[in-house]
Design a protein around this motif. Structure first.
Motif, PDB file in Angstrom:
ATOM      1  N   THR A   1      11.711 -29.615 -37.490  1.00 10.50           N
ATOM      2  CA  THR A   1      12.733 -28.716 -36.953  1.00 10.50           C
ATOM      3  C   THR A   1      13.199 -29.133 -35.554  1.00 10.50           C
ATOM      4  O   THR A   1      14.124 -28.532 -35.031  1.00 10.50           O
ATOM      5  CB  THR A   1      12.226 -27.257 -36.882  1.00 10.50           C
ATOM      6  N   ASP A   2      12.598 -30.144 -34.976  1.00  7.43           N
ATOM      7  CA  ASP A   2      12.993 -30.619 -33.649  1.00  7.43           C
ATOM      8  C   ASP A   2      14.254 -31.477 -33.780  1.00  7.43           C
ATOM      9  O   ASP A   2      14.226 -32.548 -34.387  1.00  7.43           O
ATOM     10  CB  ASP A   2      11.862 -31.429 -33.031  1.00  7.43           C
ATOM     11  N   PRO A   3      15.374 -31.026 -33.206  1.00  4.58           N
ATOM     12  CA  PRO A   3      16.637 -31.746 -33.393  1.00  4.58           C
ATOM     13  C   PRO A   3      16.632 -33.168 -32.840  1.00  4.58           C
ATOM     14  O   PRO A   3      17.258 -34.052 -33.430  1.00  4.58           O
ATOM     15  CB  PRO A   3      17.664 -30.877 -32.660  1.00  4.58           C
TER      16      PRO A   3
ATOM     17  N   GLY B   1      16.967 -38.744 -34.123  1.00  4.30           N
ATOM     18  CA  GLY B   1      16.409 -40.086 -33.955  1.00  4.30           C
ATOM     19  C   GLY B   1      16.088 -40.752 -35.276  1.00  4.30           C
ATOM     20  O   GLY B   1      16.394 -41.926 -35.485  1.00  4.30           O
ATOM     21  N   LYS B   2      15.475 -40.002 -36.191  1.00  8.39           N
ATOM     22  CA  LYS B   2      15.156 -40.553 -37.513  1.00  8.39           C
ATOM     23  C   LYS B   2      16.417 -40.891 -38.291  1.00  8.39           C
ATOM     24  O   LYS B   2      16.490 -41.916 -38.968  1.00  8.39           O
ATOM     25  CB  LYS B   2      14.285 -39.584 -38.303  1.00  8.39           C
TER      26      LYS B   2
ATOM     27  N   ILE C   1      17.875 -44.109 -36.963  1.00 10.40           N
ATOM     28  CA  ILE C   1      17.115 -45.276 -37.421  1.00 10.40           C
ATOM     29  C   ILE C   1      17.466 -45.605 -38.873  1.00 10.40           C
ATOM     30  O   ILE C   1      17.718 -46.748 -39.214  1.00 10.40           O
ATOM     31  CB  ILE C   1      15.601 -45.040 -37.254  1.00 10.40           C
ATOM     32  N   HIS C   2      17.505 -44.577 -39.735  1.00 10.34           N
ATOM     33  CA  HIS C   2      17.840 -44.799 -41.146  1.00 10.34           C
ATOM     34  C   HIS C   2      19.247 -45.355 -41.317  1.00 10.34           C
ATOM     35  O   HIS C   2      19.469 -46.247 -42.124  1.00 10.34           O
ATOM     36  CB  HIS C   2      17.739 -43.499 -41.950  1.00 10.34           C
ATOM     37  N   SER C   3      20.178 -44.829 -40.572  1.00 14.08           N
ATOM     38  CA  SER C   3      21.563 -45.231 -40.766  1.00 14.08           C
ATOM     39  C   SER C   3      21.862 -46.600 -40.162  1.00 14.08           C
ATOM     40  O   SER C   3      22.824 -47.237 -40.550  1.00 14.08           O
ATOM     41  CB  SER C   3      22.514 -44.177 -40.219  1.00 14.08           C
TER      42      SER C   3
ATOM     43  N   ALA D   1      25.306 -41.722 -30.575  1.00 12.28           N
ATOM     44  CA  ALA D   1      24.513 -40.547 -30.949  1.00 12.28           C
ATOM     45  C   ALA D   1      23.143 -40.593 -30.289  1.00 12.28           C
ATOM     46  O   ALA D   1      22.642 -39.574 -29.815  1.00 12.28           O
ATOM     47  CB  ALA D   1      24.373 -40.473 -32.465  1.00 12.28           C
ATOM     48  N   LEU D   2      22.526 -41.756 -30.246  1.00 12.06           N
ATOM     49  CA  LEU D   2      21.231 -41.886 -29.579  1.00 12.06           C
ATOM     50  C   LEU D   2      21.353 -41.601 -28.087  1.00 12.06           C
ATOM     51  O   LEU D   2      20.477 -40.955 -27.494  1.00 12.06           O
ATOM     52  CB  LEU D   2      20.643 -43.279 -29.810  1.00 12.06           C
TER      53      LEU D   2
END
Length: 184
Positions: free
Chosen positions: A142-144, A149-150, A153-155, A170-171
């Protein structure tokens, strides 16, 4: 033999997360429950929920409503309506945390420009957010800042240069947000 708890009893769960536009049409939705087995039943639920919540003022703070034996936590921002649905036995605070985490992560990833046009242009990021928040109905995060961040990394794994630029922005926004929250 010991009684084994059903999955509904052992940990908090979410039945669906909905992102609808200002007319009640789908932007991004994800269902984790078999309560709505057909697409028509899902659309009917979304339409009825939208109609029930349309006249409320959920702009500043999240609102909670009992709807069809479910607890729904929702929030409106510009022309987007965010909804998180749980069973009638779920903790409203946990559902509100999921909603706020989803909203804040989307805000970070869309660089504070949360509207329908931006959401549709970055739909892949929104669906990645949903995947990072909830898996098969179980709340994962639930931590935005962690969610954003995840997703970043995925994208970045298979993204084009333009998409990488968007992710790095975005980062940077996520870092600024985290720094602000730590300093206050």
């Amino acid at each position: 033999m010991a009684h084994i708890l059903a999955s509904d009893d052992c940990c908090p769960s979410v039945k669906n997360i909905l992102l609808l536009d200002s007319e009640g049409k789908r932007v991004a939705v994800k269902y984790f429950s078999d309560e709505w087995p057909t697409n028509n039943s899902k659309l009917a639920f979304e339409k009825a929920l939208f109609a029930k919540t349309l006249r409320t003022n959920a702009r500043m703070e999240a609102e909670i409503v009992m709807f069809q034996d479910n607890i729904v936590v929702y929030k409106f921002v510009q022309d987007l309506h965010f909804f998180v649905t749980g069973g009638d036995h779920e903790n409203e605070l946990l559902l509100a945390a999921v909603l706020q985490g989803f909203f804040d992560a989307v805000t970070l990833l869309l660089r504070n420009s949360v509207d329908k046009r931006e959401a549709l242009e970055n739909l892949d990021l929104i669906f990645l957010c949903l995947d990072e928040i909830v898996d098969q109905g179980i709340i994962l995060e639930t931590d935005p800042s962690v969610i954003a961040g995840k997703v970043a990394i995925h994208s970045m794994d298979g993204a084009a240069p333009l998409a990488e630029q968007t992710i790095s922005q975005a980062l940077a926004t996520a870092r600024e947000h985290l720094t602000r929250t730590l300093l206050t």
